[in-house]
Write an enzyme that holds these catalytic residues in place. Structure first.
Site, PDB file in Angstrom:
ATOM      1  N   HIS A 251       0.845  -1.193   0.000  1.00  0.00           N
ATOM      2  CA  HIS A 251       0.000   0.000   0.000  1.00  0.00           C
ATOM      3  C   HIS A 251       0.874   1.234   0.000  1.00  0.00           C
ATOM      4  CE1 HIS A 251      -3.252   2.785   1.023  1.00  0.00           C
ATOM      5  NE2 HIS A 251      -4.035   1.851   0.519  1.00  0.00           N
ATOM      6  N   GLU A 310      -7.831  -5.457  -0.454  1.00  0.00           N
ATOM      7  CA  GLU A 310      -8.356  -6.219  -1.580  1.00  0.00           C
ATOM      8  C   GLU A 310      -8.338  -7.720  -1.366  1.00  0.00           C
ATOM      9  OE1 GLU A 310      -9.892  -4.209  -3.038  1.00  0.00           O
ATOM     10  OE2 GLU A 310      -8.878  -3.042  -4.567  1.00  0.00           O
TER      11      GLU A 310
HETATM   12  N1  CMC Z   1       4.024  -7.449  -4.732  1.00  0.00           N
HETATM   13  C1  CMC Z   1       5.353  -7.427  -4.972  1.00  0.00           C
HETATM   14  N2  CMC Z   1       6.107  -6.326  -4.885  1.00  0.00           N
HETATM   15  C2  CMC Z   1       5.487  -5.194  -4.526  1.00  0.00           C
HETATM   16  C3  CMC Z   1       4.126  -5.142  -4.251  1.00  0.00           C
HETATM   17  C4  CMC Z   1       3.386  -6.339  -4.367  1.00  0.00           C
HETATM   18  N3  CMC Z   1       2.086  -6.374  -4.117  1.00  0.00           N
HETATM   19  N4  CMC Z   1       3.779  -3.875  -3.916  1.00  0.00           N
HETATM   20  C5  CMC Z   1       4.896  -3.152  -3.983  1.00  0.00           C
HETATM   21  N5  CMC Z   1       5.940  -3.950  -4.360  1.00  0.00           N
HETATM   22  C6  CMC Z   1       7.327  -3.539  -4.510  1.00  0.00           C
HETATM   23  C7  CMC Z   1       7.528  -2.821  -5.837  1.00  0.00           C
HETATM   24  O1  CMC Z   1       7.849  -3.705  -6.890  1.00  0.00           O
HETATM   25  C8  CMC Z   1       8.668  -1.885  -5.501  1.00  0.00           C
HETATM   26  O2  CMC Z   1       9.850  -2.612  -5.540  1.00  0.00           O
HETATM   27  P1  CMC Z   1      11.224  -1.913  -6.101  1.00  0.00           P
HETATM   28  O3  CMC Z   1      11.488  -0.765  -5.168  1.00  0.00           O
HETATM   29  O4  CMC Z   1      12.239  -3.017  -6.014  1.00  0.00           O
HETATM   30  O5  CMC Z   1      10.909  -1.479  -7.504  1.00  0.00           O
HETATM   31  C9  CMC Z   1       8.413  -1.527  -4.039  1.00  0.00           C
HETATM   32  O6  CMC Z   1       7.631  -2.598  -3.503  1.00  0.00           O
HETATM   33  C10 CMC Z   1       7.647  -0.216  -3.873  1.00  0.00           C
HETATM   34  O7  CMC Z   1       6.515  -0.264  -4.770  1.00  0.00           O
HETATM   35  P2  CMC Z   1       5.851   1.044  -5.354  1.00  0.00           P
HETATM   36  O8  CMC Z   1       5.087   0.679  -6.591  1.00  0.00           O
HETATM   37  O9  CMC Z   1       6.841   2.146  -5.452  1.00  0.00           O
HETATM   38  O10 CMC Z   1       4.857   1.430  -4.170  1.00  0.00           O
HETATM   39  P3  CMC Z   1       3.512   2.236  -4.293  1.00  0.00           P
HETATM   40  O11 CMC Z   1       3.249   2.868  -2.991  1.00  0.00           O
HETATM   41  O12 CMC Z   1       3.515   3.110  -5.478  1.00  0.00           O
HETATM   42  O13 CMC Z   1       2.449   1.045  -4.576  1.00  0.00           O
HETATM   43  C11 CMC Z   1       0.589  -0.364  -4.607  1.00  0.00           C
HETATM   44  C12 CMC Z   1       1.350   0.737  -3.844  1.00  0.00           C
HETATM   45  C13 CMC Z   1      -0.727  -0.668  -3.912  1.00  0.00           C
HETATM   46  C14 CMC Z   1       0.287   0.151  -6.022  1.00  0.00           C
HETATM   47  C15 CMC Z   1       1.471  -1.629  -4.685  1.00  0.00           C
HETATM   48  O14 CMC Z   1       1.764  -2.110  -3.388  1.00  0.00           O
HETATM   49  C16 CMC Z   1       0.838  -2.737  -5.532  1.00  0.00           C
HETATM   50  O15 CMC Z   1       0.990  -2.726  -6.761  1.00  0.00           O
HETATM   51  N6  CMC Z   1       0.126  -3.718  -4.888  1.00  0.00           N
HETATM   52  C17 CMC Z   1      -0.524  -4.779  -5.636  1.00  0.00           C
HETATM   53  C18 CMC Z   1      -1.858  -4.310  -6.198  1.00  0.00           C
HETATM   54  C19 CMC Z   1      -2.892  -4.129  -5.098  1.00  0.00           C
HETATM   55  O16 CMC Z   1      -3.027  -4.949  -4.205  1.00  0.00           O
HETATM   56  N7  CMC Z   1      -3.647  -3.041  -5.239  1.00  0.00           N
HETATM   57  C20 CMC Z   1      -4.691  -2.665  -4.267  1.00  0.00           C
HETATM   58  C21 CMC Z   1      -4.235  -1.531  -3.406  1.00  0.00           C
HETATM   59  S1  CMC Z   1      -5.261  -1.345  -1.937  1.00  0.00           S
HETATM   60  C22 CMC Z   1      -6.685  -0.571  -2.549  1.00  0.00           C
HETATM   61  C23 CMC Z   1      -6.613   0.876  -2.392  1.00  0.00           C
HETATM   62  O17 CMC Z   1      -6.654   1.378  -1.266  1.00  0.00           O
HETATM   63  O18 CMC Z   1      -6.508   1.529  -3.440  1.00  0.00           O
END
Ligand code: CMC
Length: 368
Positions: A251, A310
């Site tokens: 998240h 989710e």
């Molecule tokens: N599985 C594997 N790796 C992950 C995941 C995951 N679910 N989430 C983040 N990472 C890794 C990502 O690859 C990155 O690694 P690196 O620094 O090596 O490139 C690191 O963690 C940071 O990720 P980010 O994309 O910079 O973080 P963010 O804050 O932009 O992303 C997120 C938040 C929700 C988009 C992400 O955690 C994700 O894609 N999760 C999976 C999809 C998901 O479950 N979505 C529902 C979100 S909850 C509903 C809501 O409130 O909107």
């Protein structure tokens, strides 16, 4: 050198009375209530009232009759649901029907339009799901509570009280969540003085993606592909080796477990008890969750990646016999009231949201 905040991470772009997400403590407060206290106690109608209170002068104390009437109003648009639209992704069909509603004057306090928008995703999703199975859309029963009517319009039969309560718990849990991506989009649209329907459509379009509201369907795909608890570790390792993200984990704001995950897990457990269902699916999900958290901690020791809303959304909506293609529609059915309240709050501030970018393209060429 100008610093760009990628993804606007860490930027505070609004002040709101609606909800507070404490990512370090894992707390979500919605208008003074902890989410776990609202879920399981409040109905959808209570959550809509809580969110809209103070944003419409003529908000009645008991919203149930007005929301029932709003479902009837929204159902008039279902006549436009033709075969081509019904064959599309249910989310796209629902959004297309919602776009038929009047936009509203940004400065008027059109409570009727706001309530119609708040119930429209439920009415349109139910009609679309039925048409996709070659069944007639079922008209709303304005006398029923919203969650019970939503399930009845999908199934053609009144659900049990336990099922209606479980859907209420879901809709209430997701009704608002700080300045998430879709709420921000709704506020941007509202800040231009576009109408309320435009703000809701901006939110609706932004919710769709798998990094936001589109994750629960893929959670079911993941559980189905894993199949048995002993396959969890190899399957998850292979997915991560292939560069995939695990849906239902991580998240932007929470650095600990998302409190909504536990609110929904509790609703699922109440539903399984009332339905006498065997918790086999829950046992598999818990095994997958444990394995995923272990692997993510090992692979990303510096970035806490915990269970988000989710994961248990998927299990709860599946237990309510809702098809995975409709999960994001149901998320929208809960979140729309939040978008409406944020749009009204943004309009009241009167300030256009208009950040800046830094130009990194080529400098102007000399004209020939
Ligand atoms: N599985 C594997 N790796 C992950 C995941 C995951 N679910 N989430 C983040 N990472 C890794 C990502 O690859 C990155 O690694 P690196 O620094 O090596 O490139 C690191 O963690 C940071 O990720 P980010 O994309 O910079 O973080 P963010 O804050 O932009 O992303 C997120 C938040 C929700 C988009 C992400 O955690 C994700 O894609 N999760 C999976 C999809 C998901 O479950 N979505 C529902 C979100 S909850 C509903 C809501 O409130 O909107």
């Amino acid at each position: 050198m100008v610093q760009v905040s990628a993804g606007l991470e860490g930027v505070i772009a609004a002040a709101t009375v609606l909800s507070d997400v404490d990512g370090q403590a894992g707390r979500l407060t919605i208008r003074g209530w902890a989410v776990e206290d609202l879920a399981g106690r409040a109905r959808f109608e209570d959550a809509v009232h809580l969110l809209l209170d103070g944003f419409f002068d003529d908000l009645p104390a008991d919203l149930a009759p007005a929301l029932g009437e709003a479902r009837v109003q929204a159902f008039a648009e279902v006549a436009a649901l033709d075969d081509a639209l019904a064959a599309r992704d249910p989310y796209d069909a629902m959004r297309a029907l919602l776009a038929r509603l009047p936009d509203g004057d940004s400065l008027c306090d059109a409570l009727t339009l706001a309530l119609t928008l708040a119930v429209a995703p439920a009415v349109f999703t139910a009609a679309t799901l039925r048409r996709r199975q070659d069944q007639e859309a079922i008209a709303p029963d304005p006398a029923l509570p919203h969650a019970a009517d939503f399930l009845r319009m999908i199934r053609g039969a009144t659900p049990t009280e336990g099922e209606a309560r479980a859907l209420d718990a879901y809709l209430v849990t997701v009704c608002d969540h700080g300045l998430n991506a879709s709420t921000f989009a709704a506020r941007v649209a509202a800040s231009t003085r576009a109408g309320l329907a435009s703000a809701v459509l901006a939110g609706l379009s932004t919710l769709k993606g798998p990094l936001h509201g589109g994750a629960p369907g893929p959670v079911i795909d993941m559980l189905d592909a894993i199949g048995t608890a002993d396959n969890a570790v190899p399957w998850l390792e292979t997915a991560l080796d292939a560069g995939e993200r695990l849906m239902g984990f991580g998240h932007r704001i929470y650095r600990v477990r998302d409190p909504r995950a536990d609110a929904l897990k509790a609703a699922l457990s109440r539903l399984s008890k009332s339905a006498g269902a065997l918790p086999g699916r829950l046992a598999l999900a818990e095994a997958v969750e444990r394995a995923a958290l272990d692997i993510l901690r090992r692979r990303k020791p510096d970035r806490p990646l915990e269970t988000n809303v989710e994961f248990y959304t998927a299990l709860l909506l599946e237990a309510l016999d809702l098809p995975p293609q409709a999960f994001t529609c149901v998320f929208a059915a809960g979140r729309t009231a939040g978008w409406i309240a944020h749009a009204r709050e943004q309009q009241a501030s009167g300030k256009l949201i208009r950040p800046q970018s830094v130009y990194v393209g080529p400098r102007p060429r000399a004209a020939a």
